[in-house]
Motif scaffolding. Structure first.
Motif, PDB file in Angstrom:
ATOM      1  N   ASN A  47       1.236  -1.042   0.267  1.00 23.42           N
ATOM      2  CA  ASN A  47      -0.471  -0.359  -0.300  1.00 23.42           C
ATOM      3  C   ASN A  47       1.068   1.168  -0.340  1.00 23.42           C
ATOM      4  O   ASN A  47       1.189   1.542   1.158  1.00 23.42           O
ATOM      5  N   PRO A  48       1.412   2.132  -1.088  1.00 20.26           N
ATOM      6  CA  PRO A  48       2.834   2.716  -1.102  1.00 20.26           C
ATOM      7  C   PRO A  48       1.519   3.972  -1.286  1.00 20.26           C
ATOM      8  O   PRO A  48       0.653   3.821  -1.815  1.00 20.26           O
ATOM      9  N   PRO A  49       2.546   4.929  -0.680  1.00 26.18           N
ATOM     10  CA  PRO A  49       1.656   5.982  -0.165  1.00 26.18           C
ATOM     11  C   PRO A  49       1.756   7.322  -1.677  1.00 26.18           C
ATOM     12  O   PRO A  49       2.382   6.533  -2.610  1.00 26.18           O
ATOM     13  N   LEU A  50       0.391   7.784  -1.554  1.00 29.59           N
ATOM     14  CA  LEU A  50       0.813   8.819  -3.113  1.00 29.59           C
ATOM     15  C   LEU A  50       2.218   9.658  -2.916  1.00 29.59           C
ATOM     16  O   LEU A  50       2.698   9.884  -4.259  1.00 29.59           O
ATOM     17  N   ARG A  51       2.302  10.300  -1.695  1.00 30.05           N
ATOM     18  CA  ARG A  51       2.854  10.926  -1.590  1.00 30.05           C
ATOM     19  C   ARG A  51       3.797  10.807  -0.361  1.00 30.05           C
ATOM     20  O   ARG A  51       3.715  10.937   0.611  1.00 30.05           O
ATOM     21  N   VAL A  52       4.948  10.690  -0.832  1.00 29.01           N
ATOM     22  CA  VAL A  52       6.370  10.569   0.493  1.00 29.01           C
ATOM     23  C   VAL A  52       7.417  11.774   1.169  1.00 29.01           C
ATOM     24  O   VAL A  52       7.763  12.426  -0.533  1.00 29.01           O
ATOM     25  N   PHE A  53       8.065  11.888   1.782  1.00 30.97           N
ATOM     26  CA  PHE A  53       9.170  13.034   1.897  1.00 30.97           C
ATOM     27  C   PHE A  53       9.777  12.203   1.894  1.00 30.97           C
ATOM     28  O   PHE A  53      10.161  11.234   2.583  1.00 30.97           O
ATOM     29  N   PHE A  54      10.578  12.569   1.201  1.00 29.92           N
ATOM     30  CA  PHE A  54      12.184  12.007   0.949  1.00 29.92           C
ATOM     31  C   PHE A  54      13.425  13.299   2.131  1.00 29.92           C
ATOM     32  O   PHE A  54      13.872  14.163   1.438  1.00 29.92           O
ATOM     33  N   GLY A  55      13.727  12.975   3.267  1.00 28.93           N
ATOM     34  CA  GLY A  55      14.671  13.541   3.833  1.00 28.93           C
ATOM     35  C   GLY A  55      13.309  14.042   5.061  1.00 28.93           C
ATOM     36  O   GLY A  55      12.385  13.889   5.462  1.00 28.93           O
ATOM     37  N   THR A  56      14.302  15.064   5.649  1.00 29.31           N
ATOM     38  CA  THR A  56      13.851  16.142   7.027  1.00 29.31           C
ATOM     39  C   THR A  56      12.777  17.156   6.754  1.00 29.31           C
ATOM     40  O   THR A  56      12.054  17.248   7.170  1.00 29.31           O
ATOM     41  N   LEU A  57      13.877  18.056   5.419  1.00 25.69           N
ATOM     42  CA  LEU A  57      12.908  19.236   5.748  1.00 25.69           C
ATOM     43  C   LEU A  57      11.481  19.596   5.203  1.00 25.69           C
ATOM     44  O   LEU A  57      10.813  20.056   5.594  1.00 25.69           O
ATOM     45  N   GLY A  58      11.217  17.709   4.348  1.00 27.06           N
ATOM     46  CA  GLY A  58       9.661  18.838   4.042  1.00 27.06           C
ATOM     47  C   GLY A  58       8.788  18.883   5.018  1.00 27.06           C
ATOM     48  O   GLY A  58       7.439  19.573   5.671  1.00 27.06           O
ATOM     49  N   ASN A  59       9.147  17.371   5.853  1.00 30.98           N
ATOM     50  CA  ASN A  59       8.688  17.129   7.187  1.00 30.98           C
ATOM     51  C   ASN A  59       8.560  18.302   8.439  1.00 30.98           C
ATOM     52  O   ASN A  59       8.046  18.459   9.386  1.00 30.98           O
ATOM     53  N   GLN A  60       9.167  19.623   8.135  1.00 29.53           N
ATOM     54  CA  GLN A  60       9.592  20.335   9.037  1.00 29.53           C
ATOM     55  C   GLN A  60       8.834  21.668   8.263  1.00 29.53           C
ATOM     56  O   GLN A  60       8.144  22.417   9.455  1.00 29.53           O
ATOM     57  N   ILE A  61       8.574  21.399   7.290  1.00 25.82           N
ATOM     58  CA  ILE A  61       7.923  22.849   6.550  1.00 25.82           C
ATOM     59  C   ILE A  61       6.564  22.489   6.860  1.00 25.82           C
ATOM     60  O   ILE A  61       5.784  23.549   6.577  1.00 25.82           O
ATOM     61  N   VAL A  62       6.568  22.057   5.450  1.00 28.13           N
ATOM     62  CA  VAL A  62       5.147  21.391   5.264  1.00 28.13           C
ATOM     63  C   VAL A  62       3.682  21.104   6.322  1.00 28.13           C
ATOM     64  O   VAL A  62       2.480  21.576   5.830  1.00 28.13           O
ATOM     65  N   PRO A  63       3.813  20.638   7.148  1.00 22.92           N
ATOM     66  CA  PRO A  63       3.093  20.473   8.362  1.00 22.92           C
ATOM     67  C   PRO A  63       1.951  22.378   8.521  1.00 22.92           C
ATOM     68  O   PRO A  63       1.129  21.922   8.658  1.00 22.92           O
ATOM     69  N   GLN A  64       3.299  22.911   8.644  1.00 18.91           N
ATOM     70  CA  GLN A  64       2.473  24.282   9.183  1.00 18.91           C
ATOM     71  C   GLN A  64       1.991  25.093   7.648  1.00 18.91           C
ATOM     72  O   GLN A  64       0.917  25.677   7.663  1.00 18.91           O
ATOM     73  N   VAL A  65       2.519  24.968   6.849  1.00 13.96           N
ATOM     74  CA  VAL A  65       2.171  25.064   5.445  1.00 13.96           C
ATOM     75  C   VAL A  65       0.565  24.977   5.340  1.00 13.96           C
ATOM     76  O   VAL A  65      -0.719  25.247   5.063  1.00 13.96           O
ATOM     77  N   TYR A  66       0.432  24.065   5.442  1.00 17.67           N
ATOM     78  CA  TYR A  66      -1.096  22.985   4.735  1.00 17.67           C
ATOM     79  C   TYR A  66      -1.876  23.668   6.553  1.00 17.67           C
ATOM     80  O   TYR A  66      -2.885  24.018   6.227  1.00 17.67           O
ATOM     81  N   ALA A  67      -1.636  24.101   7.705  1.00 12.05           N
ATOM     82  CA  ALA A  67      -1.923  24.385   8.797  1.00 12.05           C
ATOM     83  C   ALA A  67      -2.704  25.844   8.341  1.00 12.05           C
ATOM     84  O   ALA A  67      -4.044  25.899   8.972  1.00 12.05           O
ATOM     85  N   ASP A  68      -1.775  26.689   7.647  1.00 13.71           N
ATOM     86  CA  ASP A  68      -2.119  28.125   7.537  1.00 13.71           C
ATOM     87  C   ASP A  68      -3.620  28.217   6.340  1.00 13.71           C
ATOM     88  O   ASP A  68      -3.946  28.573   6.326  1.00 13.71           O
ATOM     89  N   ARG A  69      -3.090  26.764   5.409  1.00  5.33           N
ATOM     90  CA  ARG A  69      -4.026  26.796   4.035  1.00  5.33           C
ATOM     91  C   ARG A  69      -5.091  26.283   4.696  1.00  5.33           C
ATOM     92  O   ARG A  69      -6.382  27.052   4.561  1.00  5.33           O
ATOM     93  N   LEU A  70      -5.431  25.039   5.934  1.00  5.38           N
ATOM     94  CA  LEU A  70      -6.529  24.985   6.918  1.00  5.38           C
ATOM     95  C   LEU A  70      -7.204  26.409   6.731  1.00  5.38           C
ATOM     96  O   LEU A  70      -8.748  26.317   6.682  1.00  5.38           O
ATOM     97  N   GLU A  71      -6.558  26.863   7.807  1.00  2.00           N
ATOM     98  CA  GLU A  71      -7.161  28.368   9.065  1.00  2.00           C
ATOM     99  C   GLU A  71      -8.047  29.583   7.992  1.00  2.00           C
ATOM    100  O   GLU A  71      -8.932  29.767   7.577  1.00  2.00           O
ATOM    101  N   THR A  72      -6.746  29.119   6.567  1.00  2.00           N
ATOM    102  CA  THR A  72      -7.825  30.563   5.082  1.00  2.00           C
ATOM    103  C   THR A  72      -9.147  29.636   4.689  1.00  2.00           C
ATOM    104  O   THR A  72      -9.946  31.188   5.081  1.00  2.00           O
ATOM    105  N   TRP A  73      -8.527  28.569   4.422  1.00  2.00           N
ATOM    106  CA  TRP A  73     -10.140  28.368   3.898  1.00  2.00           C
ATOM    107  C   TRP A  73     -10.816  28.072   4.569  1.00  2.00           C
ATOM    108  O   TRP A  73     -12.188  28.365   4.546  1.00  2.00           O
ATOM    109  N   ALA A  74     -11.165  27.993   6.311  1.00  2.00           N
ATOM    110  CA  ALA A  74     -12.417  27.788   7.221  1.00  2.00           C
ATOM    111  C   ALA A  74     -12.366  29.225   7.141  1.00  2.00           C
ATOM    112  O   ALA A  74     -13.828  29.403   7.359  1.00  2.00           O
ATOM    113  N   ALA A  75     -11.415  30.304   7.162  1.00  2.00           N
ATOM    114  CA  ALA A  75     -11.845  32.070   7.153  1.00  2.00           C
ATOM    115  C   ALA A  75     -12.665  32.102   6.167  1.00  2.00           C
ATOM    116  O   ALA A  75     -13.807  33.209   6.275  1.00  2.00           O
ATOM    117  N   TRP A  76     -12.951  31.249   4.981  1.00  2.00           N
ATOM    118  CA  TRP A  76     -13.220  32.003   4.031  1.00  2.00           C
ATOM    119  C   TRP A  76     -14.038  30.844   3.239  1.00  2.00           C
ATOM    120  O   TRP A  76     -15.113  31.270   2.429  1.00  2.00           O
TER     121      TRP A  76
END
Length: 91
Positions: A47-76
Motif C-alpha cells: 500500500n504505497p503512499p501517493l506522496r512521501v518526503f525523502f529527507g527531513t525538510l518537508g516534514n519540518q515545513i509542510v505541516p505549518q503550510v497546510y495548517a495555514d491553508r486550512l485556517e485560510t479556507w475555514a476563514a473564507w
C-alpha cells in the motif's frame, strides 16, 4: 528540440535570488543511497503512499503550510458557500 533562450534576470529579484542561494547552501540533501533504499521500500509496499518526503525538510515545513491553508479556507468558507450559488435549501 532546441533549448529556449533564457530571459535576462531582472535586478528587482537579486536579493531574493541571493537569499535563496544562501538558504539552499544550508540544506542537508541527505544520502542518495539511503533515498534509493527508501524508494525500494515504497515500491515493495503493498500500500504505497501517493506522496512521501525523502529527507527531513518537508516534514519540518509542510505541516505549518497546510495548517495555514486550512485556517485560510475555514476563514473564507462563507464565500465558498456563497460561490456555490445554491445550497439545496432554496427548493
Amino acid at each position: 528540440m532546441r533549448a529556449q533562450p533564457r530571459p535576462t534576470p531582472t535586478h528587482l529579484y537579486d536579493a531574493l535570488r541571493e537569499a535563496f542561494a544562501a538558504f539552499e547552501k544550508t540544506i542537508d540533501h541527505g544520502d542518495p543511497v539511503a533515498a534509493g533504499k527508501a524508494l525500494l521500500t515504497i515500491v515493495d509496499s503493498g500500500n504505497p503512499p501517493l506522496r512521501v518526503f525523502f529527507g527531513t525538510l518537508g516534514n519540518q515545513i509542510v505541516p505549518q503550510v497546510y495548517a495555514d491553508r486550512l485556517e485560510t479556507w475555514a476563514a473564507w468558507q462563507h464565500l465558498a458557500v456563497e460561490a456555490q450559488g445554491t445550497t439545496g435549501d432554496d427548493e
